[in-house]
Design an enzyme around this catalytic site. Structure first.
Site, short mmCIF file in Angstrom:
data_model
loop_
_atom_site.label_atom_id
_atom_site.label_comp_id
_atom_site.label_asym_id
_atom_site.label_seq_id
_atom_site.Cartn_x
_atom_site.Cartn_y
_atom_site.Cartn_z
N ASP A 47 -18.36 5.83 -6.33
CA ASP A 47 -19.45 5.83 -5.35
C ASP A 47 -20.64 5.06 -5.93
OD1 ASP A 47 -20.20 7.86 -2.73
OD2 ASP A 47 -21.87 6.91 -3.80
N ILE A 48 -21.28 4.27 -5.10
CA ILE A 48 -22.41 3.45 -5.55
C ILE A 48 -23.62 4.32 -5.90
CG2 ILE A 48 -23.58 3.06 -3.32
CD1 ILE A 48 -23.58 0.04 -4.09
N GLY A 100 -23.30 14.34 7.46
CA GLY A 100 -23.62 13.42 6.36
C GLY A 100 -22.75 12.19 6.28
N GLN A 101 -21.85 12.00 7.26
CA GLN A 101 -21.02 10.79 7.20
C GLN A 101 -21.87 9.57 7.51
OE1 GLN A 101 -17.47 10.73 9.68
NE2 GLN A 101 -16.70 8.88 8.67
N SER A 102 -21.83 8.59 6.62
CA SER A 102 -22.59 7.36 6.83
C SER A 102 -21.70 6.13 6.92
CB SER A 102 -23.62 7.17 5.70
OG SER A 102 -22.97 7.10 4.45
N HIS A 146 -12.81 9.02 4.38
CA HIS A 146 -12.72 9.00 2.91
C HIS A 146 -13.00 10.38 2.36
CE1 HIS A 146 -16.87 8.11 4.13
NE2 HIS A 146 -17.24 8.79 3.05
N HIS A 150 -14.66 12.33 -0.97
CA HIS A 150 -15.45 12.25 -2.19
C HIS A 150 -14.80 13.20 -3.20
CE1 HIS A 150 -19.27 10.67 -0.22
NE2 HIS A 150 -18.62 11.14 0.83
P1 DGP Z 1 -20.37 9.39 3.54
O1 DGP Z 1 -21.87 9.59 3.54
O2 DGP Z 1 -19.56 10.70 3.42
O3 DGP Z 1 -19.93 8.53 4.69
O4 DGP Z 1 -20.04 8.63 2.17
C1 DGP Z 1 -20.25 7.27 2.03
C2 DGP Z 1 -20.47 7.02 0.57
O5 DGP Z 1 -20.28 5.63 0.34
C3 DGP Z 1 -21.86 7.35 0.05
O6 DGP Z 1 -21.78 8.41 -0.90
C4 DGP Z 1 -22.35 6.09 -0.62
C5 DGP Z 1 -21.11 5.24 -0.72
N1 DGP Z 1 -21.35 3.83 -0.55
C6 DGP Z 1 -22.09 3.23 0.43
N2 DGP Z 1 -22.06 1.90 0.29
C7 DGP Z 1 -21.28 1.65 -0.81
C8 DGP Z 1 -20.88 0.44 -1.47
O7 DGP Z 1 -21.22 -0.68 -1.07
N3 DGP Z 1 -20.10 0.60 -2.55
C9 DGP Z 1 -19.71 1.80 -3.03
N4 DGP Z 1 -18.95 1.85 -4.12
N5 DGP Z 1 -20.06 2.96 -2.43
C10 DGP Z 1 -20.83 2.87 -1.34
#
Ligand code: DGP
Length: 112
Positions: free
Chosen positions: A30-31, A91-93, A98, A100
Site C-alpha cells: 500500500d502506498i 472507506g473504499q476509495s 481488494h 488489505h
Molecule cells: P480502499 O480505501 O479500501 O479502497 O484501499 C485503497 C488503498 O489503495 C489505500 O489504502 C491506498 C492505496 N493506494 C491508492 N493509490 C495507490 C497507488 O497508486 N499505489 C499503491 N501501491 N497503493 C495505492
C-alpha cells in the site's frame, strides 16, 4: 480495460512495490501503509466491489484468502488482519475489489 488504478498497477502501467503475483492475483505494498506490513491483494479480474461479485467468483475469492495467508506466513506474521472495504461509507476509495493484509503491530478491535 476500465479506467481503474488497480487495473493499471496489475498491468504494470503504474509502478508499485510488488510482493507476488500469479495468473489470477497481484499483491503489492500500500502506498500509505497503516502497519509495518500493509499489502494489497488484488485480483486481475476487475470486480468493483465485493457486493458485485458473482457466484462464478466464489473460487477466486477463496483463493484470495489463501494467498493472503501465504503472504502473511512468508512475512513471518503470526497475527494479522484482512480488511475489505465495500463502498465509500466503509472507506473504499479504489473501486477494484481488494484485500488489505495488515500486520506487524498490535491491531485493535473494533477498527474505527
Ligand atoms: P480502499 O480505501 O479500501 O479502497 O484501499 C485503497 C488503498 O489503495 C489505500 O489504502 C491506498 C492505496 N493506494 C491508492 N493509490 C495507490 C497507488 O497508486 N499505489 C499503491 N501501491 N497503493 C495505492
Amino acid at each position: 480495460m476500465p479506467d481503474c488504478l488497480f487495473c493499471r498497477i496489475v498491468a504494470r502501467e503504474i509502478p508499485a512495490q510488488y510482493v507476488c503475483e500469479d495468473e489470477d492475483f497481484v499483491a503489492f505494498r500500500d502506498i500509505s501503509p497503516k502497519a509495518p506490513t500493509h499489502v494489497l491483494i488484488v485480483p486481475r479480474k476487475h470486480i468493483p466491489k465485493l457486493s458485485q461479485a458473482s457466484e462464478e467468483d466464489v473460487t477466486l475469492l477463496g483463493r484470495m484468502q489463501r494467498l493472503a495467508a501465504r503472504i502473511a506466513a512468508e512475512a513471518g506474521l503470526e497475527s494479522w488482519r484482512l480488511v475489505l472495504n465495500n463502498g465509500r461509507g466503509a472507506g473504499q476509495s479504489v473501486f477494484h475489489l481488494h484485500y488489505h493484509l495488515l500486520g506487524g503491530r498490535p491491531l485493535l478491535w473494533p477498527p474505527g
